[in-house]
Scaffold this active site. Structure first.
Site, PDB file in Angstrom:
ATOM      1  N   SER A 168      -0.939  -9.420  19.150  1.00  9.95           N
ATOM      2  CA  SER A 168      -0.927  -9.896  17.776  1.00  9.95           C
ATOM      3  C   SER A 168      -0.858  -8.776  16.728  1.00  9.95           C
ATOM      4  O   SER A 168      -0.537  -9.031  15.561  1.00  9.95           O
ATOM      5  CB  SER A 168      -2.189 -10.729  17.517  1.00  9.95           C
ATOM      6  N   LYS A 199      -5.141  -3.617  10.004  1.00  3.86           N
ATOM      7  CA  LYS A 199      -4.779  -4.972  10.436  1.00  3.86           C
ATOM      8  C   LYS A 199      -5.483  -6.007   9.554  1.00  3.86           C
ATOM      9  O   LYS A 199      -6.673  -5.877   9.262  1.00  3.86           O
ATOM     10  CB  LYS A 199      -5.152  -5.168  11.914  1.00  3.86           C
ATOM     11  N   SER A 247      -3.588  -7.293  22.621  1.00  4.51           N
ATOM     12  CA  SER A 247      -2.976  -7.263  21.285  1.00  4.51           C
ATOM     13  C   SER A 247      -2.873  -5.892  20.632  1.00  4.51           C
ATOM     14  O   SER A 247      -2.276  -5.765  19.569  1.00  4.51           O
ATOM     15  CB  SER A 247      -3.739  -8.207  20.348  1.00  4.51           C
TER      16      SER A 247
END
Length: 485
Positions: free
Chosen positions: A153, A78, A177
């Site tokens: 997210s 990420k 998330s």
């Protein structure tokens, strides 16, 4: 099955026996990225040259007999974790060209384990969102239906695995998330206990809520990746000094006698009927496996959304004050003076949702409103945590839906409050600092994945992983794949 569709366990076993090489596995993932990332937009940055060099080094390490479970495994990282050899953008114009001077602790752990970092995945800007629609680089698309969101997210990470571009991925979870995107893309996503994984080198959103975790195809894979991610880190003041077990040893397949709490508050209005039916079927499956369902009540759950959207913006406004165009990050052109530099750099560098949360956070912390909002939210947070603590005196874990709906279409939730409500079942876990895992448990009539959430006691990821793994031994939802061609 194509190499890039393997589970982490399958890939690790084939690498260990030299049935395949890391270079072959990495190339299969890179080929898939080249073919489908223009559509899916899972990755913000890909460095094929560095990935193949890391794969060659991993093959040499395995040949020398020094391999570990993650050695040679292609992983999506990420784009919120610092990487010294790749830009770390947080999917924001503010950090579009930022290359950090140090690695995040978790990045270091992955490198030391011999994992192959393929690139950095897309996210909602500064992790603020539930759909990746706030990303400066555009939204990621759900491989199950490219007109729909992969969640957020950590939507780039979930899309990367679901599209068979990576074997596994890292994510961060501030209010759901990891778990919400896992639910929307048929993955297993684990948010560990707060403090289990180091936050050092993770770009901060809300420091008392942020936690890193694994995103994988199976619970066994999650246990394997968690083994590498968990550690005590003196560089993180919130890191827990607790011995980290080998999480794979907990996967016995046995849930006999396990007490699973069912809270009525998680099954009220707003829960999609098909999601409800899938969760109820999963409850019955656990009963058939020997677990006991215990009704519990969590009445303070209703305060989750307002509590979270006072505390997290307050922390966000403080954390993001450092981005002012002076030391690093986006700087406006030809500022007239220092005030103009601050004002224009932040106005131009941040997107609308980030600015909305900064303003909200500044407001609730301001003189005259601190007691009315922020202090009350912290009191509500304590009530929520105490309520979970009392519930765990009666049960071993709690089973809920992960998300009230399956993946929604882009633009469908253009009202910020509607978007915030998509995390209604996950936020409490962060407020209480508990571990939670999302596990695939079915599909709706449109062919979209459904996930169930298991919530555990602090530092008891082992029971969550054991329960999730036992369920996956009896079902095949997690084995279903998207074939993009």
């Amino acid at each position: 099955m194509a190499l890039n569709e393997l589970t982490l366990r399958e890939a690790a076993d084939k690498l260990a026996t030299k049935e395949i090489s890391s270079v072959e596995l990495t190339q299969a993932c890179l080929d898939q990225i080249a073919k489908h990332n223009p559509t899916i937009n899972a990755f913000v940055t890909v460095d094929a040259e560095k990935a193949l060099a890391a794969a060659q080094a991993a093959d040499a390490r395995i040949a020398a007999g020094n391999g570990a479970p993650l050695t040679g495994i292609p992983i999506a990282h990420k784009d919120i974790f610092n990487t010294t050899d790749m830009r770390t953008t947080c999917s924001s114009r503010m950090l579009e060209n930022f290359i950090p001077p140090f690695d995040a602790t978790i990045t270091t752990h992955l490198r030391q384990a011999g994992a192959v970092i393929l690139g950095k995945t897309n996210l909602d800007e500064f992790a603020m969102g539930s759909s990746t629609e706030t990303s400066y680089f555009g939204a990621s698309r759900n491989p199950w239906d490219t007109q729909r969101t992969p969640g957020g997210s950590s939507g780039g990470s979930s899309a990367a695995i679901a599209a068979n571009m990576a074997i596994c991925a890292t994510g961060t979870d501030t209010g759901g998330s990891i778990r919400q995107p896992a639910s929307l893309t048929n993955l297993t996503g684990l948010k560990p206990t707060y403090g289990r994984c180091s936050r050092y080198g993770i770009i901060a959103f809300a420091s008392s809520l942020d936690q890193a975790g694994p995103m994988t195809r199976t619970a066994e894979d999650a246990a394997m990746l968690l083994n590498v991610m968990v550690s005590y880190d003196p560089k993180d003041s919130t890191s827990i000094q607790s011995p980290a077990p080998d999480f794979t040893q907990a996967l016995t397949g046995d849930v006999k006698g396990l007490k699973i709490g069912i809270a009525a508050e998680y099954f009220g209005d707003g829960l999609n009927d098909e999601v409800r039916a899938a969760i109820e079927t999963a409850q019955q499956q656990y009963q058939a496996m020997g677990a006991e369902l215990v009704p519990i009540s969590l009445p303070n759950s209703g305060y989750a959304i307002p509590t979270y959207y006072i505390i997290s913006p307050a922390e966000c406004s403080s954390n993001l004050a450092r981005y002012d165009g002076v030391k690093f990050g986006y700087r406006c052109e030809e500022p007239k003076d220092i005030r103009d530099l601050y004002f224009r750099s932040r106005s131009e560098g941040f997107g609308d949702e980030v600015k909305r949360r900064i303003m909200l956070g500044t407001y609730v912390l301001s003189s005259g409103y601190y007691d009315a909002y922020y202090r009350k939210a912290q009191q509500a947070r304590r009530l929520i945590a105490d309520e979970f603590k009392a519930a765990f005196e009666k049960v071993d874990l709690i089973l809920t839906p992960t998300s009230p709906t399956t993946a929604f279409k882009f633009g469908e939730k253009d009202d910020p409050v509607q978007m915030y409500l998509s995390d209604i079942y996950t936020i409490n876990v962060n407020l209480a600092g508990l571990p939670g895992i999302s596990v695939p448990c079915g599909f709706d009539s449109k062919g979209l994945p459904i996930g169930m959430q298991l919530i555990g006691r602090p530092l008891d990821e082992e029971t969550l992983l054991r329960s999730a793994d036992a369920y996956q031994r009896q079902t095949d939802w997690h084995k279903r794949r998207v074939h993009l061609g």
